[in-house]
Write a protein that holds these residues in place. Structure first.
Motif, PDB file in Angstrom:
ATOM      1  N   ARG A   1       0.817  -1.232   0.000  1.00  9.61           N
ATOM      2  CA  ARG A   1       0.000   0.000   0.000  1.00  9.61           C
ATOM      3  C   ARG A   1       0.845   1.274   0.000  1.00  9.61           C
ATOM      4  O   ARG A   1       0.594   2.209   0.763  1.00  9.61           O
ATOM      5  CB  ARG A   1      -0.945   0.004   1.194  1.00  9.61           C
ATOM      6  CG  ARG A   1      -1.975  -1.109   1.144  1.00  9.61           C
ATOM      7  CD  ARG A   1      -2.984  -0.948   2.273  1.00  9.61           C
ATOM      8  NE  ARG A   1      -4.129  -1.819   2.061  1.00  9.61           N
ATOM      9  CZ  ARG A   1      -4.152  -3.113   2.413  1.00  9.61           C
ATOM     10  NH1 ARG A   1      -3.093  -3.665   2.961  1.00  9.61           N
ATOM     11  NH2 ARG A   1      -5.238  -3.827   2.208  1.00  9.61           N
ATOM     12  N   ASN A   2       1.843   1.307  -0.895  1.00  5.97           N
ATOM     13  CA  ASN A   2       2.743   2.459  -1.049  1.00  5.97           C
ATOM     14  C   ASN A   2       3.489   2.837   0.231  1.00  5.97           C
ATOM     15  O   ASN A   2       3.927   3.973   0.383  1.00  5.97           O
ATOM     16  CB  ASN A   2       2.006   3.680  -1.614  1.00  5.97           C
ATOM     17  CG  ASN A   2       1.597   3.463  -3.059  1.00  5.97           C
ATOM     18  OD1 ASN A   2       2.254   2.743  -3.801  1.00  5.97           O
ATOM     19  ND2 ASN A   2       0.505   4.081  -3.462  1.00  5.97           N
ATOM     20  N   ASP A   3       3.650   1.879   1.139  1.00  7.01           N
ATOM     21  CA  ASP A   3       4.478   2.108   2.321  1.00  7.01           C
ATOM     22  C   ASP A   3       5.912   1.768   1.885  1.00  7.01           C
ATOM     23  O   ASP A   3       6.325   0.609   1.887  1.00  7.01           O
ATOM     24  CB  ASP A   3       4.028   1.213   3.488  1.00  7.01           C
ATOM     25  CG  ASP A   3       4.855   1.422   4.754  1.00  7.01           C
ATOM     26  OD1 ASP A   3       6.026   1.849   4.655  1.00  7.01           O
ATOM     27  OD2 ASP A   3       4.308   1.152   5.844  1.00  7.01           O
ATOM     28  N   TRP A   4       6.651   2.817   1.492  1.00  6.27           N
ATOM     29  CA  TRP A   4       7.961   2.611   0.873  1.00  6.27           C
ATOM     30  C   TRP A   4       8.981   2.021   1.841  1.00  6.27           C
ATOM     31  O   TRP A   4       9.922   1.364   1.413  1.00  6.27           O
ATOM     32  CB  TRP A   4       8.447   3.907   0.219  1.00  6.27           C
ATOM     33  CG  TRP A   4       7.584   4.228  -0.951  1.00  6.27           C
ATOM     34  CD1 TRP A   4       6.579   5.162  -1.014  1.00  6.27           C
ATOM     35  CD2 TRP A   4       7.572   3.562  -2.214  1.00  6.27           C
ATOM     36  NE1 TRP A   4       5.962   5.111  -2.242  1.00  6.27           N
ATOM     37  CE2 TRP A   4       6.558   4.136  -3.004  1.00  6.27           C
ATOM     38  CE3 TRP A   4       8.324   2.526  -2.765  1.00  6.27           C
ATOM     39  CZ2 TRP A   4       6.278   3.728  -4.297  1.00  6.27           C
ATOM     40  CZ3 TRP A   4       8.046   2.112  -4.061  1.00  6.27           C
ATOM     41  CH2 TRP A   4       7.031   2.714  -4.812  1.00  6.27           C
ATOM     42  N   ALA A   5       8.802   2.240   3.142  1.00 11.04           N
ATOM     43  CA  ALA A   5       9.718   1.626   4.122  1.00 11.04           C
ATOM     44  C   ALA A   5       9.573   0.102   4.063  1.00 11.04           C
ATOM     45  O   ALA A   5      10.562  -0.632   4.131  1.00 11.04           O
ATOM     46  CB  ALA A   5       9.417   2.143   5.523  1.00 11.04           C
ATOM     47  N   LYS A   6       8.334  -0.381   3.909  1.00  8.07           N
ATOM     48  CA  LYS A   6       8.102  -1.831   3.814  1.00  8.07           C
ATOM     49  C   LYS A   6       8.623  -2.375   2.479  1.00  8.07           C
ATOM     50  O   LYS A   6       9.173  -3.481   2.436  1.00  8.07           O
ATOM     51  CB  LYS A   6       6.613  -2.153   3.967  1.00  8.07           C
ATOM     52  CG  LYS A   6       6.135  -1.973   5.398  1.00  8.07           C
ATOM     53  CD  LYS A   6       4.660  -2.308   5.548  1.00  8.07           C
ATOM     54  CE  LYS A   6       4.215  -2.149   6.998  1.00  8.07           C
ATOM     55  NZ  LYS A   6       2.761  -2.183   7.128  1.00  8.07           N
ATOM     56  N   VAL A   7       8.445  -1.608   1.407  1.00 10.60           N
ATOM     57  CA  VAL A   7       8.973  -2.022   0.095  1.00 10.60           C
ATOM     58  C   VAL A   7      10.500  -2.136   0.196  1.00 10.60           C
ATOM     59  O   VAL A   7      11.086  -3.128  -0.243  1.00 10.60           O
ATOM     60  CB  VAL A   7       8.569  -1.031  -1.023  1.00 10.60           C
ATOM     61  CG1 VAL A   7       9.287  -1.361  -2.324  1.00 10.60           C
ATOM     62  CG2 VAL A   7       7.052  -1.029  -1.233  1.00 10.60           C
ATOM     63  N   GLU A   8      11.127  -1.125   0.798  1.00 16.68           N
ATOM     64  CA  GLU A   8      12.589  -1.134   0.931  1.00 16.68           C
ATOM     65  C   GLU A   8      13.050  -2.339   1.756  1.00 16.68           C
ATOM     66  O   GLU A   8      14.015  -3.014   1.385  1.00 16.68           O
ATOM     67  CB  GLU A   8      13.065   0.171   1.576  1.00 16.68           C
ATOM     68  CG  GLU A   8      14.580   0.258   1.650  1.00 16.68           C
ATOM     69  CD  GLU A   8      15.102   1.562   2.211  1.00 16.68           C
ATOM     70  OE1 GLU A   8      16.334   1.721   2.223  1.00 16.68           O
ATOM     71  OE2 GLU A   8      14.301   2.415   2.649  1.00 16.68           O
ATOM     72  N   LYS A   9      12.359  -2.635   2.849  1.00 17.25           N
ATOM     73  CA  LYS A   9      12.706  -3.776   3.699  1.00 17.25           C
ATOM     74  C   LYS A   9      12.640  -5.074   2.879  1.00 17.25           C
ATOM     75  O   LYS A   9      13.549  -5.903   2.935  1.00 17.25           O
ATOM     76  CB  LYS A   9      11.742  -3.838   4.890  1.00 17.25           C
ATOM     77  CG  LYS A   9      12.044  -4.947   5.887  1.00 17.25           C
ATOM     78  CD  LYS A   9      11.069  -4.865   7.075  1.00 17.25           C
ATOM     79  CE  LYS A   9      11.381  -5.876   8.153  1.00 17.25           C
ATOM     80  NZ  LYS A   9      11.125  -7.251   7.787  1.00 17.25           N
ATOM     81  N   HIS A  10      11.570  -5.237   2.087  1.00 19.16           N
ATOM     82  CA  HIS A  10      11.379  -6.409   1.230  1.00 19.16           C
ATOM     83  C   HIS A  10      12.551  -6.540   0.239  1.00 19.16           C
ATOM     84  O   HIS A  10      13.140  -7.619   0.097  1.00 19.16           O
ATOM     85  CB  HIS A  10      10.046  -6.288   0.478  1.00 19.16           C
ATOM     86  CG  HIS A  10       9.778  -7.411  -0.458  1.00 19.16           C
ATOM     87  ND1 HIS A  10       8.856  -8.399  -0.179  1.00 19.16           N
ATOM     88  CD2 HIS A  10      10.304  -7.728  -1.669  1.00 19.16           C
ATOM     89  CE1 HIS A  10       8.839  -9.262  -1.189  1.00 19.16           C
ATOM     90  NE2 HIS A  10       9.706  -8.874  -2.092  1.00 19.16           N
ATOM     91  N   VAL A  11      12.865  -5.441  -0.441  1.00 14.43           N
ATOM     92  CA  VAL A  11      13.927  -5.455  -1.453  1.00 14.43           C
ATOM     93  C   VAL A  11      15.280  -5.756  -0.800  1.00 14.43           C
ATOM     94  O   VAL A  11      16.073  -6.535  -1.329  1.00 14.43           O
ATOM     95  CB  VAL A  11      13.957  -4.122  -2.247  1.00 14.43           C
ATOM     96  CG1 VAL A  11      15.187  -4.033  -3.142  1.00 14.43           C
ATOM     97  CG2 VAL A  11      12.677  -3.983  -3.081  1.00 14.43           C
ATOM     98  N   ARG A  12      15.530  -5.178   0.360  1.00 13.12           N
ATOM     99  CA  ARG A  12      16.796  -5.431   1.063  1.00 13.12           C
ATOM    100  C   ARG A  12      16.915  -6.895   1.472  1.00 13.12           C
ATOM    101  O   ARG A  12      18.004  -7.478   1.386  1.00 13.12           O
ATOM    102  CB  ARG A  12      16.941  -4.508   2.273  1.00 13.12           C
ATOM    103  CG  ARG A  12      17.151  -3.054   1.879  1.00 13.12           C
ATOM    104  CD  ARG A  12      17.267  -2.149   3.081  1.00 13.12           C
ATOM    105  NE  ARG A  12      18.522  -2.378   3.809  1.00 13.12           N
ATOM    106  CZ  ARG A  12      19.706  -1.917   3.431  1.00 13.12           C
ATOM    107  NH1 ARG A  12      19.821  -1.209   2.329  1.00 13.12           N
ATOM    108  NH2 ARG A  12      20.775  -2.164   4.158  1.00 13.12           N
ATOM    109  N   GLU A  13      15.813  -7.505   1.907  1.00  6.73           N
ATOM    110  CA  GLU A  13      15.847  -8.931   2.248  1.00  6.73           C
ATOM    111  C   GLU A  13      16.190  -9.757   1.004  1.00  6.73           C
ATOM    112  O   GLU A  13      16.991 -10.688   1.076  1.00  6.73           O
ATOM    113  CB  GLU A  13      14.510  -9.370   2.856  1.00  6.73           C
ATOM    114  CG  GLU A  13      14.338  -8.868   4.287  1.00  6.73           C
ATOM    115  CD  GLU A  13      12.919  -9.022   4.843  1.00  6.73           C
ATOM    116  OE1 GLU A  13      12.024  -9.546   4.127  1.00  6.73           O
ATOM    117  OE2 GLU A  13      12.705  -8.606   6.000  1.00  6.73           O
ATOM    118  N   ASP A  14      15.589  -9.391  -0.151  1.00  7.76           N
ATOM    119  CA  ASP A  14      15.907 -10.077  -1.411  1.00  7.76           C
ATOM    120  C   ASP A  14      17.386  -9.906  -1.765  1.00  7.76           C
ATOM    121  O   ASP A  14      18.039 -10.863  -2.184  1.00  7.76           O
ATOM    122  CB  ASP A  14      15.062  -9.525  -2.568  1.00  7.76           C
ATOM    123  CG  ASP A  14      13.647 -10.090  -2.595  1.00  7.76           C
ATOM    124  OD1 ASP A  14      13.330 -10.969  -1.760  1.00  7.76           O
ATOM    125  OD2 ASP A  14      12.860  -9.643  -3.446  1.00  7.76           O
TER     126      ASP A  14
END
Length: 155
Positions: A104-117
Motif C-alpha cells: 500500500r505504497n508504504d515505501w519503508a516496507k517495500v525497501e525492507k522487502h527489497v533489502r531482504e531479497d
C-alpha cells in the motif's frame, strides 16, 4: 528563478538502479522514455544540460516535488550521475509496482522487502548502502532545477 528539486527518497535511487538494470531507459539526446517495471506506463524525461534543469512526468516528480526514478535513471544512463554499476545487479527484475501495491505504497516496507531479497542474493548491504549514499550526495551536488513546462503523469 528556477525551482530546486527536493531531495529524492533513497527508494527512488533503488528504483532508478532497477530501471537501468532492466534496460528500461530509452535515451534520445536530451530526452528519454522510461518504462515502468510492469510495462504498463512510460514516463517522459527532458533535460537541459546547459541550464542544469530536468523534468519527468512520474508521480513523484510531478506531485511530490522530488526527482523520481525515471529522471535519476536517465541521469545515470547519460553519465551525468556517476554510480557503481555493481549496484544494479541485485535490482534487475524487481516488480516495483507489485510491491507498491502489496505494501500500500508504504515505501519503508517495500525497501525492507527489497533489502531482504538483496541479502538472499548475496549482496553486501554495507557496500550497497555506501553506493546509495554516494549517488544521493552526487544527485544533490548536481543541484538540478525543475525544467518547465511540466508534463502530467500518464494515466
Amino acid at each position: 528563478m528556477a525551482t530546486a528539486w527536493k531531495p529524492s527518497p533513497v527508494i527512488k535511487i533503488y528504483e532508478a538502479l532497477g530501471a537501468v538494470a532492466d534496460g528500461r531507459v530509452e535515451i534520445d539526446g536530451d530526452t528519454a522514455r522510461v518504462t515502468s517495471s510492469d510495462k504498463a506506463k512510460t514516463y517522459d524525461v527532458r533535460h537541459d544540460p546547459a541550464a542544469g534543469s530536468i523534468t519527468a512526468n512520474d508521480n513523484g516528480s510531478y506531485w511530490q516535488g522530488y526527482l523520481g526514478y525515471p529522471g535519476i535513471a536517465y541521469l545515470m544512463e547519460r553519465g551525468v550521475l556517476a554510480y557503481d554499476d555493481g549496484l544494479t545487479a541485485g535490482l534487475a527484475g524487481v516488480p516495483w509496482k507489485e510491491l507498491a501495491t502489496r505494501y500500500r505504497n508504504d515505501w519503508a516496507k517495500v525497501e525492507k522487502h527489497v533489502r531482504e531479497d538483496l541479502s538472499e542474493k548475496g549482496v553486501d548491504l554495507d557496500r550497497f548502502d555506501a553506493g546509495l549514499a554516494e549517488i544521493s550526495s552526487r544527485l544533490e551536488e548536481l543541484a538540478l532545477t525543475k525544467l518547465s513546462p511540466r508534463l502530467r503523469p500518464p494515466k
